[in-house]
Scaffold this active site. Structure first.
Site, mmCIF file in Angstrom:
data_model
loop_
_atom_site.group_PDB
_atom_site.id
_atom_site.type_symbol
_atom_site.label_atom_id
_atom_site.label_comp_id
_atom_site.label_asym_id
_atom_site.label_seq_id
_atom_site.Cartn_x
_atom_site.Cartn_y
_atom_site.Cartn_z
ATOM 1 N N GLY A 43 27.900 71.353 33.338
ATOM 2 C CA GLY A 43 29.432 71.252 33.787
ATOM 3 C C GLY A 43 29.779 70.927 32.706
ATOM 4 C CG ASP A 99 30.567 68.525 35.986
ATOM 5 O OD1 ASP A 99 29.864 67.968 36.213
ATOM 6 O OD2 ASP A 99 30.439 69.621 36.354
ATOM 7 C CG ASP A 102 30.340 65.169 44.960
ATOM 8 O OD1 ASP A 102 31.682 64.806 45.986
ATOM 9 O OD2 ASP A 102 30.256 66.464 45.466
ATOM 10 C CE LYS A 130 34.930 67.539 44.919
ATOM 11 N NZ LYS A 130 33.966 68.552 45.247
ATOM 12 C CG PHE A 151 33.233 73.847 45.357
ATOM 13 C CD1 PHE A 151 31.828 72.853 45.621
ATOM 14 C CD2 PHE A 151 32.561 75.237 44.254
ATOM 15 C CE1 PHE A 151 30.414 72.859 44.036
ATOM 16 C CE2 PHE A 151 31.142 74.840 43.230
ATOM 17 C CZ PHE A 151 30.764 73.806 43.240
ATOM 18 C CG ASP A 158 28.209 76.066 38.613
ATOM 19 O OD1 ASP A 158 28.325 74.564 37.912
ATOM 20 O OD2 ASP A 158 26.709 76.585 39.001
ATOM 21 N NE ARG A 164 27.687 77.222 34.085
ATOM 22 C CZ ARG A 164 27.561 75.855 34.776
ATOM 23 N NH1 ARG A 164 28.403 74.616 35.087
ATOM 24 N NH2 ARG A 164 26.494 75.661 35.408
#
Ligand code: XMP
Ligand code: MG
Length: 180
Positions: A43, A99, A102, A130, A151, A158, A164
């Site tokens: 990512g 990336d 989370d 996040k 998302f 991706d 991507r």
């Protein structure tokens, strides 16, 4: 735009400007120090490439692939090293380039692993954060943007290995992954 994208969160121009600002911070913080950018595949490949071009401190790049997510959108909580670093991180100043931060499970486990291998220091640089989803006590030192819990894809990120290559960061339509 792209038919599967609900909305663009950050345009290509906005992302580039923000990545340059993050690089400026890193250049200031690491003045006189050599850094290793650890690109967490897959990512962060575009983010790492762009960030590295704005760095002026001596920089090397290494790559690691760990899995926490399968092909879907739910975290499993554990990580598995699928591709390890090429060079020994002992004594090095590492910046983990991610990336999205989370739940924090991936970077929490990875940071501990690399500290165990005697990295001199470890900081985290994430394009997106996040915080609402955090399960582990871990924070990034450099954050591009805080994002809500939807998302997102593009700029390296991706869904099932697609999207991507989109040059912007966007929210995927829920219908694409079986939502309403
Ligand atoms: P944790 O939960 O361990 O997960 O912090 C971080 C990894 O999960 C992936 N992730 C996403 N990937 N869109 C993506 O393309 C998302 O919205 C998303 N949320 C989490 C991401 O790859 C990161 O490495
Ligand atoms: Mg990832």
């Amino acid at each position: 735009m792209h038919p599967d994208i609900e909305k663009v969160l950050f345009t290509e121009e906005e992302v580039h400007q923000r990545v340059k600002e993050l690089a400026d911070q890193i250049n200031r913080d690491y003045a006189g120090t050599e850094v290793v950018l650890v690109c967490i595949l897959r990512g962060s490949y575009i983010f790492t490439a762009d960030l590295s071009r704005y760095l002026t401190v001596p920089t090397t790049i290494d790559f690691m692939s760990v899995s926490s997510y399968g092909s879907g959108t739910v975290s499993t909580g554990a990580i598995q090293v699928k591709k390890d670093l090429s060079d020994d991180p002992a004594g090095k100043h590492l910046i983990l380039v991610e990336d999205i931060l989370d739940t924090g499970n991936t970077l929490f486990a990875l940071k501990n692993l690399l500290l165990h291998r005697k990295a001199a220091s470890i900081r985290i640089c994430t394009l997106l954060n996040k915080p609402s989803r955090r399960e582990k006590s871990i924070n990034a030192d450099y954050v591009g943007y805080e994002v809500p819990n939807s998302f997102v894809v593009g700029y390296g990120m991706d869904y099932n290995e697609h999207y991507r290559n989109l040059p912007f960061v966007g929210v995927l339509k829920p219908s694409v992954y079986g939502g309403e």
